[in-house]
Design an enzyme around this catalytic site. Structure first.
Site, PDB file in Angstrom:
ATOM      1  N   HIS A 215      18.972  78.395  32.275  1.00 38.67           N
ATOM      2  CA  HIS A 215      19.159  77.444  31.177  1.00 38.67           C
ATOM      3  C   HIS A 215      18.018  77.418  30.164  1.00 38.67           C
ATOM      4  CE1 HIS A 215      16.622  74.965  33.855  1.00 38.67           C
ATOM      5  NE2 HIS A 215      16.244  74.351  32.747  1.00 38.67           N
TER       6      HIS A 215
HETATM    7  C1  UD1 Z   1      16.288  69.900  29.345  1.00 35.23           C
HETATM    8  C2  UD1 Z   1      14.768  70.003  29.306  1.00 35.23           C
HETATM    9  C3  UD1 Z   1      14.315  71.148  30.194  1.00 35.23           C
HETATM   10  C4  UD1 Z   1      14.865  71.018  31.598  1.00 35.23           C
HETATM   11  C5  UD1 Z   1      16.373  70.852  31.535  1.00 35.23           C
HETATM   12  C6  UD1 Z   1      16.889  70.571  32.918  1.00 35.23           C
HETATM   13  C7  UD1 Z   1      13.732  69.317  27.197  1.00 35.23           C
HETATM   14  C8  UD1 Z   1      13.106  69.785  25.954  1.00 35.23           C
HETATM   15  N1  UD1 Z   1      14.294  70.271  27.960  1.00 35.23           N
HETATM   16  O1  UD1 Z   1      16.792  71.093  28.772  1.00 35.23           O
HETATM   17  O2  UD1 Z   1      12.897  71.159  30.261  1.00 35.23           O
HETATM   18  O3  UD1 Z   1      14.533  72.158  32.321  1.00 35.23           O
HETATM   19  O4  UD1 Z   1      16.717  69.753  30.684  1.00 35.23           O
HETATM   20  O5  UD1 Z   1      18.249  70.787  33.047  1.00 35.23           O
HETATM   21  O6  UD1 Z   1      13.708  68.147  27.489  1.00 35.23           O
HETATM   22  N2  UD1 Z   1      24.372  69.123  27.379  1.00 35.23           N
HETATM   23  C9  UD1 Z   1      25.626  68.762  27.794  1.00 35.23           C
HETATM   24  N3  UD1 Z   1      25.723  67.747  28.711  1.00 35.23           N
HETATM   25  C10 UD1 Z   1      24.664  67.074  29.185  1.00 35.23           C
HETATM   26  C11 UD1 Z   1      23.395  67.438  28.739  1.00 35.23           C
HETATM   27  C12 UD1 Z   1      23.253  68.473  27.836  1.00 35.23           C
HETATM   28  O7  UD1 Z   1      26.627  69.341  27.387  1.00 35.23           O
HETATM   29  O8  UD1 Z   1      24.831  66.150  30.014  1.00 35.23           O
HETATM   30  C13 UD1 Z   1      24.243  70.256  26.429  1.00 35.23           C
HETATM   31  C14 UD1 Z   1      24.213  69.835  24.957  1.00 35.23           C
HETATM   32  O9  UD1 Z   1      24.903  70.798  24.215  1.00 35.23           O
HETATM   33  C15 UD1 Z   1      22.740  69.896  24.622  1.00 35.23           C
HETATM   34  C16 UD1 Z   1      22.243  71.038  25.497  1.00 35.23           C
HETATM   35  O10 UD1 Z   1      23.018  70.928  26.694  1.00 35.23           O
HETATM   36  O11 UD1 Z   1      22.500  70.127  23.262  1.00 35.23           O
HETATM   37  C17 UD1 Z   1      20.762  70.960  25.831  1.00 35.23           C
HETATM   38  O12 UD1 Z   1      20.416  69.675  26.400  1.00 35.23           O
HETATM   39  P1  UD1 Z   1      18.911  69.116  26.275  1.00 35.23           P
HETATM   40  O13 UD1 Z   1      18.775  67.901  27.091  1.00 35.23           O
HETATM   41  O14 UD1 Z   1      18.519  69.025  24.844  1.00 35.23           O
HETATM   42  O15 UD1 Z   1      18.034  70.253  26.859  1.00 35.23           O
HETATM   43  P2  UD1 Z   1      18.240  71.137  28.169  1.00 35.23           P
HETATM   44  O16 UD1 Z   1      18.440  72.540  27.741  1.00 35.23           O
HETATM   45  O17 UD1 Z   1      19.249  70.492  29.052  1.00 35.23           O
HETATM   46  N1  UDP Z   2      20.320  71.465  40.440  1.00 39.07           N
HETATM   47  C1  UDP Z   2      21.525  70.878  40.827  1.00 39.07           C
HETATM   48  N2  UDP Z   2      22.703  71.457  40.420  1.00 39.07           N
HETATM   49  C2  UDP Z   2      22.750  72.597  39.677  1.00 39.07           C
HETATM   50  C3  UDP Z   2      21.505  73.173  39.287  1.00 39.07           C
HETATM   51  C4  UDP Z   2      20.307  72.582  39.675  1.00 39.07           C
HETATM   52  O1  UDP Z   2      21.537  69.879  41.541  1.00 39.07           O
HETATM   53  O2  UDP Z   2      23.849  73.075  39.357  1.00 39.07           O
HETATM   54  C5  UDP Z   2      19.058  70.813  40.850  1.00 39.07           C
HETATM   55  C6  UDP Z   2      18.050  71.720  41.512  1.00 39.07           C
HETATM   56  O3  UDP Z   2      18.208  71.781  42.880  1.00 39.07           O
HETATM   57  C7  UDP Z   2      16.733  71.060  41.152  1.00 39.07           C
HETATM   58  C8  UDP Z   2      17.012  70.424  39.811  1.00 39.07           C
HETATM   59  O4  UDP Z   2      18.415  70.357  39.680  1.00 39.07           O
HETATM   60  O5  UDP Z   2      16.416  70.064  42.075  1.00 39.07           O
HETATM   61  C9  UDP Z   2      16.363  71.259  38.747  1.00 39.07           C
HETATM   62  O6  UDP Z   2      16.928  71.035  37.553  1.00 39.07           O
HETATM   63  P1  UDP Z   2      16.945  72.112  36.393  1.00 39.07           P
HETATM   64  O7  UDP Z   2      16.941  73.495  36.909  1.00 39.07           O
HETATM   65  O8  UDP Z   2      18.042  71.709  35.501  1.00 39.07           O
HETATM   66  O9  UDP Z   2      15.572  71.776  35.637  1.00 39.07           O
HETATM   67  P2  UDP Z   2      14.085  72.345  35.723  1.00 39.07           P
HETATM   68  O10 UDP Z   2      13.586  72.164  37.105  1.00 39.07           O
HETATM   69  O11 UDP Z   2      14.128  73.769  35.279  1.00 39.07           O
HETATM   70  O12 UDP Z   2      13.351  71.519  34.719  1.00 39.07           O
END
Ligand code: UD1
Ligand code: UDP
Length: 372
Positions: A215
Site C-alpha cells: 500500500h
Molecule cells: C495511511 C498512512 C500510512 C499507513 C496506512 C495504513 C498517512 C500519510 N498514511 O496510508 O502511513 O501505512 O494508512 O493502512 O497517514 N481509502 C478507502 N477506505 C478507507 C481508507 C482509505 O477507500 O477506509 C482509500 C481512499 O481512496 C484514500 C486512500 O485509500 O484516498 C488512501 O488513504 P489515506 O488514509 O490517505 O492513506 P493510506 O494510503 O491509507
Molecule cells: N492488517 C490487517 N488486515 C489486512 C492488512 C493488514 O488486519 O488486510 C493489519 C496487520 O496485521 C498490521 C496492521 O494491519 O497489524 C498494519 O497496517 P498497515 O499495513 O495498513 O499499516 P502500516 O503498518 O504499514 O503503517
C-alpha cells in the site's frame, strides 16, 4: 470511557487516545486495556482517516477496543486537505475535553495533526512508537514521525535504535522510555485465535501460498511501477499461489494492471486482524511494504520480503525474518524459500528486547506516574 461526544470535562481528568488509521487500532488496544486496568479515565477519539468497515470498525470488534467516544469523520483527501480537516476537528475536540494527556500512535497523518494541535494548546503529548527512522524524507510517514517526536513530552520507543535516534535529535533522555512493542502485545494476546487450519477451510486457501500486502505510495500510486510489480507477482504465481488482501489505496491500480488475471493470484478485500495474521502465520513467505507486517513476521518466524529500499524497523532484519528486496528479486527468492531455504537468506536471531507482550503495561505505568 467518557460518554458523550464533545462533552466538556474538567481539566486534567482524562487521557485521550487519537486513532484514525488501521495500524493505530492494533497499537492502541493494549495501551487502552492497560490504562483501563489502572482505573485511569480515558477517551478514544477516532479521526475517521480510515472509515471502511474492513479498515476500521472490524478492529474495534475484534480487539476489544471500546467504541470511539467520537468519530471526527475527516475521511480521505490530499495531505493538505486531510491534515487541515484533522487540525480543525482535533482543535475543537481538545478544547472541549481539556485532556490531561494526548496519546498518539505511529506515523500517520492523524498522529502528526493531533501532536501539533495538542502542543499549541499546551496539552502534553505521548507518542507511542517514537524514534523510528527510515531517513527517507520522501515518505510522508518520516515527516510525520520526526515532527511528532519533536512535539512530544513522552516518547515510547519499541527498539534501542529508536532511543538512539531520539538522542541524536536532541530529545531529552528523561522523556524517552524503551517499552517494547504494543503491536506485538496484540499479536501475543491473540495467538490462540490464529487458527490456520480453520482459515484454510473458510477462505479455501491452498496448502502452500505466499501472502502479499502492498500500500505504500512508492509502490502503488504510479501505474508503471504497479505494472512492473504485477509482472513479478505473476511470475511468482507461476510456481506458488499468491493471496493478497488489497488495501483500498492500490485497488484500482492493481485491477487496471490485471493482477487478478493470473489463475493462482487470489485477491481479497482487506481482512480483519484475526484473519489477516492467521493468513500470514500460515504462509510460506510474505511480500509486503507494511510496517506492522515486518514486525509481525519477525515474531511469527515467517520470511518477510519487504519491497522497499529502506526500513524504519531495522531490528526486524537484525533480529527477525525481514529482508529488503526489489521486485526483480521476488521470483528467485520465493523459489529459494519453496526449495527449503526457510528464511530466504534471513536469519531469526532472537526476539527483539522487550517484545514480550507487556509494552502496554509499561506505557500505562509511565503515564500513571505522570498523572500522579
Ligand atoms: C495511511 C498512512 C500510512 C499507513 C496506512 C495504513 C498517512 C500519510 N498514511 O496510508 O502511513 O501505512 O494508512 O493502512 O497517514 N481509502 C478507502 N477506505 C478507507 C481508507 C482509505 O477507500 O477506509 C482509500 C481512499 O481512496 C484514500 C486512500 O485509500 O484516498 C488512501 O488513504 P489515506 O488514509 O490517505 O492513506 P493510506 O494510503 O491509507
Ligand atoms: N492488517 C490487517 N488486515 C489486512 C492488512 C493488514 O488486519 O488486510 C493489519 C496487520 O496485521 C498490521 C496492521 O494491519 O497489524 C498494519 O497496517 P498497515 O499495513 O495498513 O499499516 P502500516 O503498518 O504499514 O503503517
Amino acid at each position: 470511557m467518557s460518554s458523550a461526544p464533545n462533552s466538556t470535562v474538567e481539566p486534567g481528568a482524562e487521557v485521550v487516545h487519537i486513532v484514525g488509521a488501521r495500524p493505530n487500532f492494533v497499537k492502541a488496544a493494549p495501551v487502552v486495556a492497560a490504562l483501563e486496568s489502572r482505573g485511569i479515565r480515558q477517551a478514544v477519539v477516532h479521526t475517521g482517516q480510515h472509515y471502511d468497515d474492513r479498515m476500521s470498525a472490524v478492529f474495534f470488534r475484534e480487539l476489544g477496543l471500546p467504541r470511539p467516544d467520537v468519530d471526527l469523520g475527516v475521511g480521505s483527501g490530499s495531505h493538505a486537505a486531510q491534515t487541515a480537516a484533522l487540525l480543525v476537528g482535533l482543535e475543537q475536540e481538545f478544547t472541549n475535553r481539556s485532556p490531561a494527556f494526548v496519546i498518539v500512535y505511529g506515523d500517520v497523518n492523524s498522529t502528526l495533526a493531533a501532536a501539533l494541535v495538542a502542543a499549541k494548546l499546551h496539552i502534553p503529548v505521548a507518542h507511542v512508537e517514537a524514534g523510528l527512522r527510515s531517513f527517507d524524507w520522501s515518505m510522508p510517514e518520516e515527516v510525520n514521525r520526526r515532527v511528532t517526536d519533536q512535539l512530544s513530552d513522552l516518547c515510547f520507543a519499541t527498539s534501542p535504535e529508536a532511543v538512539a535516534h531520539l538522542a541524536n535529535e536532541g530529545i531529552a533522555p528523561e522523556s524517552v522510555h524503551l517499552v517494547g512493542n504494543p503491536m506485538i502485545d496484540t499479536l501475543l494476546a491473540n495467538l490462540d485465535r490464529f487458527d490456520v487450519a480453520a482459515l484454510r477451510g473458510t477462505r479455501d486457501l491452498p496448502d502452500t501460498y505466499v501472502a502479499a500486502t502492498l500500500h505504500r505510495p512508492a509502490n502503488v500510486d504510479d501505474p508503471a511501477t504497479v505494472a512492473r510489480l504485477v509482472a513479478r507477482l505473476h511470475e511468482v504465481a507461476d510456481s506458488v499461489d499468491v493471496v493478497m488482501p488489497v488495501h483500498p489505496r492500490g485497488r484500482a491500480a492493481f485491477e487496471a494492471a490485471g493482477l487478478g488475471d493470473h489463475p493462482r493470484v487470489h485477491l481479497l478485500e482487506p481482512l480483519g486482524y484475526v484473519e489477516f495474521v492467521t493468513l500470514v502465520r500460515g504462509s510460506t513467505a510474505v511480500v509486503t511494504d507494511s510496517g506492522g507486517v515486518q514486525e509481525e513476521t519477525t515474531i511469527l518466524g515467517v520470511p518477510c520480503l519487504t519491497l522497499r529500499p529502506n526500513t524504519e524497523r531495522p531490528i526486524t532484519i537484525t533480529h527477525g525474518t525481514n529482508r529488503l528486496v526489489v521486485e526483480s528479486e521476488l521470483p528467485g527468492l520465493v523459489a529459494k524459500i519453496l526449495a527449503g531455504d526457510a528464511l530466504g537468506g534471513t536469519t531469526l536471531a532472537e526476539v527483539p528486547p522487550l517484545w514480550d507482550g507487556r509494552a502496554g503495561e509499561r506505557i500505562a505505568a509511565v503515564l500513571a506516574g505522570e498523572l500522579g
